[in-house]
Scaffold this motif. Sequence first.
Motif, PDB file in Angstrom:
ATOM      1  N   GLN A 108       0.736  -1.104  -0.065  1.00 26.06           N
ATOM      2  CA  GLN A 108       0.000  -0.333  -0.548  1.00 26.06           C
ATOM      3  C   GLN A 108       1.151   1.134  -0.511  1.00 26.06           C
ATOM      4  O   GLN A 108       0.372   2.450  -0.691  1.00 26.06           O
ATOM      5  N   VAL A 109       1.594   0.678   0.438  1.00 21.99           N
ATOM      6  CA  VAL A 109       2.825   2.165   0.711  1.00 21.99           C
ATOM      7  C   VAL A 109       3.854   2.525  -0.683  1.00 21.99           C
ATOM      8  O   VAL A 109       3.384   3.550  -0.974  1.00 21.99           O
ATOM      9  N   TRP A 110       4.201   1.388  -1.465  1.00 23.80           N
ATOM     10  CA  TRP A 110       4.529   1.270  -2.219  1.00 23.80           C
ATOM     11  C   TRP A 110       3.452   2.261  -3.477  1.00 23.80           C
ATOM     12  O   TRP A 110       3.352   2.541  -4.799  1.00 23.80           O
ATOM     13  N   ALA A 111       2.279   1.727  -3.706  1.00 24.29           N
ATOM     14  CA  ALA A 111       1.494   2.045  -4.248  1.00 24.29           C
ATOM     15  C   ALA A 111       0.942   3.324  -4.312  1.00 24.29           C
ATOM     16  O   ALA A 111       0.490   3.774  -5.603  1.00 24.29           O
ATOM     17  N   GLN A 112       2.157   4.113  -3.411  1.00 18.96           N
ATOM     18  CA  GLN A 112       0.967   5.572  -3.195  1.00 18.96           C
ATOM     19  C   GLN A 112       2.116   6.539  -3.569  1.00 18.96           C
ATOM     20  O   GLN A 112       2.663   7.618  -3.954  1.00 18.96           O
ATOM     21  N   SER A 113       2.840   5.559  -4.347  1.00 23.70           N
ATOM     22  CA  SER A 113       4.857   6.392  -4.376  1.00 23.70           C
ATOM     23  C   SER A 113       4.831   7.298  -6.065  1.00 23.70           C
ATOM     24  O   SER A 113       6.074   6.723  -7.074  1.00 23.70           O
ATOM     25  N   ASP A 114       3.505   7.275  -6.911  1.00 20.42           N
ATOM     26  CA  ASP A 114       3.747   7.987  -8.227  1.00 20.42           C
ATOM     27  C   ASP A 114       4.217   8.733  -7.787  1.00 20.42           C
ATOM     28  O   ASP A 114       3.761   9.838  -7.712  1.00 20.42           O
ATOM     29  N   ILE A 115       5.452   8.790  -9.055  1.00 21.34           N
ATOM     30  CA  ILE A 115       6.287  10.472  -9.202  1.00 21.34           C
ATOM     31  C   ILE A 115       6.270  11.173 -10.919  1.00 21.34           C
ATOM     32  O   ILE A 115       5.609  10.065 -11.693  1.00 21.34           O
ATOM     33  N   ILE A 116       5.380  12.020 -10.436  1.00 21.51           N
ATOM     34  CA  ILE A 116       5.327  12.899 -11.699  1.00 21.51           C
ATOM     35  C   ILE A 116       6.732  12.743 -13.068  1.00 21.51           C
ATOM     36  O   ILE A 116       7.977  13.192 -12.126  1.00 21.51           O
ATOM     37  N   THR A 117       6.507  12.436 -13.708  1.00 23.00           N
ATOM     38  CA  THR A 117       8.333  12.308 -14.539  1.00 23.00           C
ATOM     39  C   THR A 117       8.603  13.801 -15.418  1.00 23.00           C
ATOM     40  O   THR A 117       9.351  13.911 -15.363  1.00 23.00           O
ATOM     41  N   GLU A 118       7.536  14.458 -15.906  1.00 22.27           N
ATOM     42  CA  GLU A 118       7.419  15.306 -17.133  1.00 22.27           C
ATOM     43  C   GLU A 118       5.705  16.140 -17.008  1.00 22.27           C
ATOM     44  O   GLU A 118       4.712  15.894 -16.922  1.00 22.27           O
ATOM     45  N   ILE A 119       6.473  17.268 -17.295  1.00 25.59           N
ATOM     46  CA  ILE A 119       5.229  18.009 -17.449  1.00 25.59           C
ATOM     47  C   ILE A 119       4.999  18.773 -19.135  1.00 25.59           C
ATOM     48  O   ILE A 119       6.253  19.614 -19.189  1.00 25.59           O
ATOM     49  N   ASP A 120       4.737  18.329 -19.743  1.00 21.68           N
ATOM     50  CA  ASP A 120       5.019  18.615 -20.640  1.00 21.68           C
ATOM     51  C   ASP A 120       3.885  19.916 -21.701  1.00 21.68           C
ATOM     52  O   ASP A 120       2.754  19.562 -21.409  1.00 21.68           O
ATOM     53  N   VAL A 121       3.749  21.180 -22.244  1.00 25.25           N
ATOM     54  CA  VAL A 121       2.665  21.874 -22.706  1.00 25.25           C
ATOM     55  C   VAL A 121       2.577  22.066 -23.690  1.00 25.25           C
ATOM     56  O   VAL A 121       3.423  22.087 -24.343  1.00 25.25           O
ATOM     57  N   ILE A 122       1.829  21.292 -24.606  1.00 22.30           N
ATOM     58  CA  ILE A 122       1.613  21.159 -26.045  1.00 22.30           C
ATOM     59  C   ILE A 122       0.317  21.963 -26.349  1.00 22.30           C
ATOM     60  O   ILE A 122      -1.258  21.868 -25.514  1.00 22.30           O
ATOM     61  N   GLY A 123       0.350  22.669 -27.824  1.00 21.29           N
ATOM     62  CA  GLY A 123      -1.266  23.033 -28.030  1.00 21.29           C
ATOM     63  C   GLY A 123      -1.055  24.618 -27.721  1.00 21.29           C
ATOM     64  O   GLY A 123      -2.098  25.220 -28.703  1.00 21.29           O
ATOM     65  N   ASN A 124      -0.246  24.875 -27.355  1.00 18.24           N
ATOM     66  CA  ASN A 124      -0.010  26.436 -26.900  1.00 18.24           C
ATOM     67  C   ASN A 124       0.348  26.702 -27.898  1.00 18.24           C
ATOM     68  O   ASN A 124       0.786  27.104 -28.455  1.00 18.24           O
ATOM     69  N   ARG A 125      -0.855  28.283 -28.274  1.00 15.63           N
ATOM     70  CA  ARG A 125      -0.471  29.618 -29.237  1.00 15.63           C
ATOM     71  C   ARG A 125       0.415  30.531 -29.307  1.00 15.63           C
ATOM     72  O   ARG A 125       1.102  31.479 -29.627  1.00 15.63           O
ATOM     73  N   ARG A 126      -0.488  31.628 -27.742  1.00 13.36           N
ATOM     74  CA  ARG A 126      -0.598  32.700 -27.946  1.00 13.36           C
ATOM     75  C   ARG A 126       0.847  33.152 -26.940  1.00 13.36           C
ATOM     76  O   ARG A 126       1.180  33.913 -26.385  1.00 13.36           O
ATOM     77  N   ILE A 127       0.301  31.735 -25.054  1.00 16.86           N
ATOM     78  CA  ILE A 127       0.267  32.559 -23.830  1.00 16.86           C
ATOM     79  C   ILE A 127       2.064  31.460 -24.275  1.00 16.86           C
ATOM     80  O   ILE A 127       1.358  30.087 -24.451  1.00 16.86           O
ATOM     81  N   PRO A 128       3.213  31.824 -23.863  1.00 19.48           N
ATOM     82  CA  PRO A 128       4.482  30.855 -23.418  1.00 19.48           C
ATOM     83  C   PRO A 128       4.169  30.170 -22.874  1.00 19.48           C
ATOM     84  O   PRO A 128       3.792  29.951 -22.342  1.00 19.48           O
ATOM     85  N   LYS A 129       4.990  29.185 -23.118  1.00 22.64           N
ATOM     86  CA  LYS A 129       5.510  27.819 -22.399  1.00 22.64           C
ATOM     87  C   LYS A 129       5.327  28.502 -20.985  1.00 22.64           C
ATOM     88  O   LYS A 129       5.429  27.545 -19.666  1.00 22.64           O
ATOM     89  N   ASP A 130       6.240  28.823 -20.166  1.00 21.52           N
ATOM     90  CA  ASP A 130       7.308  29.117 -19.497  1.00 21.52           C
ATOM     91  C   ASP A 130       6.206  30.253 -18.693  1.00 21.52           C
ATOM     92  O   ASP A 130       5.843  29.843 -17.269  1.00 21.52           O
ATOM     93  N   THR A 131       4.987  30.955 -19.154  1.00 20.85           N
ATOM     94  CA  THR A 131       4.142  31.851 -18.679  1.00 20.85           C
ATOM     95  C   THR A 131       3.247  30.241 -18.080  1.00 20.85           C
ATOM     96  O   THR A 131       2.863  30.230 -16.993  1.00 20.85           O
ATOM     97  N   ILE A 132       3.053  29.411 -18.952  1.00 24.29           N
ATOM     98  CA  ILE A 132       1.832  28.646 -17.924  1.00 24.29           C
ATOM     99  C   ILE A 132       2.374  28.163 -17.159  1.00 24.29           C
ATOM    100  O   ILE A 132       2.060  27.113 -15.783  1.00 24.29           O
ATOM    101  N   LEU A 133       3.386  27.596 -17.128  1.00 26.36           N
ATOM    102  CA  LEU A 133       4.602  26.275 -16.451  1.00 26.36           C
ATOM    103  C   LEU A 133       4.687  27.876 -15.008  1.00 26.36           C
ATOM    104  O   LEU A 133       4.981  26.815 -13.729  1.00 26.36           O
ATOM    105  N   ALA A 134       5.084  28.666 -14.680  1.00 17.50           N
ATOM    106  CA  ALA A 134       4.790  29.766 -13.412  1.00 17.50           C
ATOM    107  C   ALA A 134       3.519  29.449 -13.076  1.00 17.50           C
ATOM    108  O   ALA A 134       3.358  29.525 -11.740  1.00 17.50           O
ATOM    109  N   ARG A 135       2.663  29.148 -14.307  1.00 19.14           N
ATOM    110  CA  ARG A 135       1.202  29.068 -12.725  1.00 19.14           C
ATOM    111  C   ARG A 135       1.186  27.413 -12.696  1.00 19.14           C
ATOM    112  O   ARG A 135      -0.415  27.369 -11.635  1.00 19.14           O
ATOM    113  N   ILE A 136       1.560  26.692 -12.804  1.00 25.66           N
ATOM    114  CA  ILE A 136       1.933  25.489 -12.305  1.00 25.66           C
ATOM    115  C   ILE A 136       2.379  25.180 -11.096  1.00 25.66           C
ATOM    116  O   ILE A 136       3.571  25.371 -10.783  1.00 25.66           O
ATOM    117  N   PHE A 137       1.817  24.549 -10.551  1.00 28.02           N
ATOM    118  CA  PHE A 137       2.810  25.027  -8.795  1.00 28.02           C
ATOM    119  C   PHE A 137       3.954  22.744  -8.540  1.00 28.02           C
ATOM    120  O   PHE A 137       4.256  23.032  -8.076  1.00 28.02           O
TER     121      PHE A 137
END
Length: 105
Positions: free
Chosen positions: A45-74
Amino acid sequence: MSQRACLASAVSMPSYSFLRFWRRSWRRGVGWLILGMLLLVSARQVWAQSDIITEIDVIGNRRIPKDTILARIFTKSGDIYDPAALERDFNSLWNTGYFEDIKFL
């Protein structure tokens, strides 16, 4: 009723038949097996709860820069997966009013 009496009534002792079963199984060596199985189940049960986020990728943005979007994500790469944190990130992006559609995959 005093606090001591409440505590004594809230904590109950195992039944005599359970204690007898546990003593017999422990003497036969089955107690170690039961204890080991309980440890494995709890560790799973402890191991099952340790899923780790490996990557955050921004796709499909046209007007808003990727860095601006990533700044809003905690949530950052390497954080433990938490559905509440993803909901917070979604709301943070949605409340900017810049997007028609947001999907987390």
